[in-house]
Design an enzyme around this catalytic site. Structure first.
Site, mmCIF file in Angstrom:
data_model
loop_
_atom_site.group_PDB
_atom_site.id
_atom_site.type_symbol
_atom_site.label_atom_id
_atom_site.label_comp_id
_atom_site.label_asym_id
_atom_site.label_seq_id
_atom_site.Cartn_x
_atom_site.Cartn_y
_atom_site.Cartn_z
ATOM 1 C CE LYS A 1 -53.088 -45.334 49.854
ATOM 2 N NZ LYS A 1 -53.482 -44.127 48.923
ATOM 3 N NE ARG B 1 -55.304 -41.078 54.821
ATOM 4 C CZ ARG B 1 -55.918 -41.993 54.062
ATOM 5 N NH1 ARG B 1 -55.491 -43.260 54.402
ATOM 6 N NH2 ARG B 1 -56.597 -41.852 53.251
ATOM 7 N NE ARG C 1 -61.713 -43.791 44.779
ATOM 8 C CZ ARG C 1 -60.783 -43.936 45.715
ATOM 9 N NH1 ARG C 1 -59.727 -44.775 45.481
ATOM 10 N NH2 ARG C 1 -60.592 -43.008 46.516
ATOM 11 N NE ARG D 1 -63.953 -43.743 48.675
ATOM 12 C CZ ARG D 1 -62.835 -43.776 49.191
ATOM 13 N NH1 ARG D 1 -62.007 -44.745 48.702
ATOM 14 N NH2 ARG D 1 -62.251 -42.978 49.908
ATOM 15 N NE ARG E 1 -60.288 -38.809 49.832
ATOM 16 C CZ ARG E 1 -60.796 -39.340 48.936
ATOM 17 N NH1 ARG E 1 -61.579 -38.631 48.386
ATOM 18 N NH2 ARG E 1 -60.285 -40.574 48.530
HETATM 19 P P1 AMP Z 1 -59.258 -43.579 51.991
HETATM 20 O O1 AMP Z 1 -60.079 -44.980 51.951
HETATM 21 O O2 AMP Z 1 -57.631 -44.474 52.623
HETATM 22 O O3 AMP Z 1 -59.020 -43.010 51.305
HETATM 23 O O4 AMP Z 1 -59.609 -43.216 53.621
HETATM 24 C C1 AMP Z 1 -60.831 -42.595 53.464
HETATM 25 C C2 AMP Z 1 -60.943 -41.600 54.838
HETATM 26 O O5 AMP Z 1 -60.846 -42.188 55.918
HETATM 27 C C3 AMP Z 1 -59.846 -40.630 54.646
HETATM 28 O O6 AMP Z 1 -60.143 -39.558 54.059
HETATM 29 C C4 AMP Z 1 -59.939 -40.245 56.247
HETATM 30 O O7 AMP Z 1 -60.888 -39.404 56.731
HETATM 31 C C5 AMP Z 1 -60.285 -41.652 56.737
HETATM 32 N N1 AMP Z 1 -58.815 -42.477 57.017
HETATM 33 C C6 AMP Z 1 -58.335 -43.513 56.651
HETATM 34 N N2 AMP Z 1 -56.988 -43.812 56.910
HETATM 35 C C7 AMP Z 1 -56.772 -43.073 57.943
HETATM 36 C C8 AMP Z 1 -55.746 -42.806 58.745
HETATM 37 N N3 AMP Z 1 -54.552 -43.606 58.759
HETATM 38 N N4 AMP Z 1 -55.816 -42.053 59.629
HETATM 39 C C9 AMP Z 1 -56.872 -41.079 59.713
HETATM 40 N N5 AMP Z 1 -57.886 -41.024 58.975
HETATM 41 C C10 AMP Z 1 -57.982 -41.887 58.208
#
Ligand code: AMP
Length: 188
Positions: free
Chosen positions: A15, A90, A129, A135, A146
């Site tokens: 994404k 989400r 990754r 990360r 996740r």
């Molecule tokens: P991502 O980079 O999108 O994988 O997000 C990393 C982390 O940020 C996730 O595992 C959540 O802890 C938090 N996060 C990102 N987007 C959201 C969202 N829309 N709602 C809640 N937590 C989020």
């Protein structure tokens, strides 16, 4: 009318990469909630401190906090013509709130682009990754959480948006360029 596109897909589906490319091509900002949280974390803001415990576990940051952060971001002048949403909404609460928010802005979602990648390929990509980017939340246990959060909370959005006639599925196991071309065909 502003163009709001939502990218949906499991962690590791690509994404972020595609949202960046689409944003550049369409001249729209890439709004990634994960990046916004990581930015706050790095600068040790109150929001960052709050988000950290959830992110470290791979859990979702509470909806009120996330929704307020998105509202704030989308109110910035660079989002006047829309945005490419990556990682938001989400879950169903966020999806409802997003709809209300856009209605307040006098807008609506143009399309929801679901990048589909099979489970084993996803895990491979995330572990790779982890090596490349380091990360903190790309370790095996957090990845499992996740994935579970995605399956339980985010996957229901597929039916939600399908029922609204907004969902378009793209095969995410093609090359980055092929996925991008597929996405462009949908949105241009
Ligand atoms: P991502 O980079 O999108 O994988 O997000 C990393 C982390 O940020 C996730 O595992 C959540 O802890 C938090 N996060 C990102 N987007 C959201 C969202 N829309 N709602 C809640 N937590 C989020």
């Amino acid at each position: 009318m502003a163009t709001y596109l939502v990218l949906l897909g499991a962690p590791g589906a690509g994404k972020g990469t595609q949202a960046r490319m689409l944003g550049e091509k369409l001249g729209l900002p890439h709004v990634a909630t994960g990046d916004l949280f990581r930015h706050n974390l790095k600068h040790e803001t109150e929001l960052g401190k709050l988000a950290r415990s959830y992110m470290d576990r791979g859990a979702l940051v509470p909806d009120e906090v996330t929704i307020a952060m998105v509202r704030d971001r989308l109110s910035q002048p660079d989002c006047a013509f829309g945005a490419i949403m990556d990682g938001f909404p989400r879950n169903l609460v966020q999806a409802d709130a997003f709809e209300v928010m856009l209605a307040e802005f006098g807008c609506a979602i143009r399309a929801v682009l679901f990048i589909h990648v099979g489970q084993s390929e996803l895990v491979n990509r995330l572990l790779k990754r982890a090596e490349l980017e380091g990360r903190a939340d790309d370790n095996e246990e957090t990845i499992r959480t996740r994935m579970q959060v995605y399956a339980e909370q985010t996957r229901p959005l597929l039916d939600y948006y399908r029922n609204k006639g907004l969902l378009v599925q793209i095969d995410g196991e093609q090359s980055i360029e092929e996925v991008f071309q597929n996405l462009l065909e949908v949105v241009t």
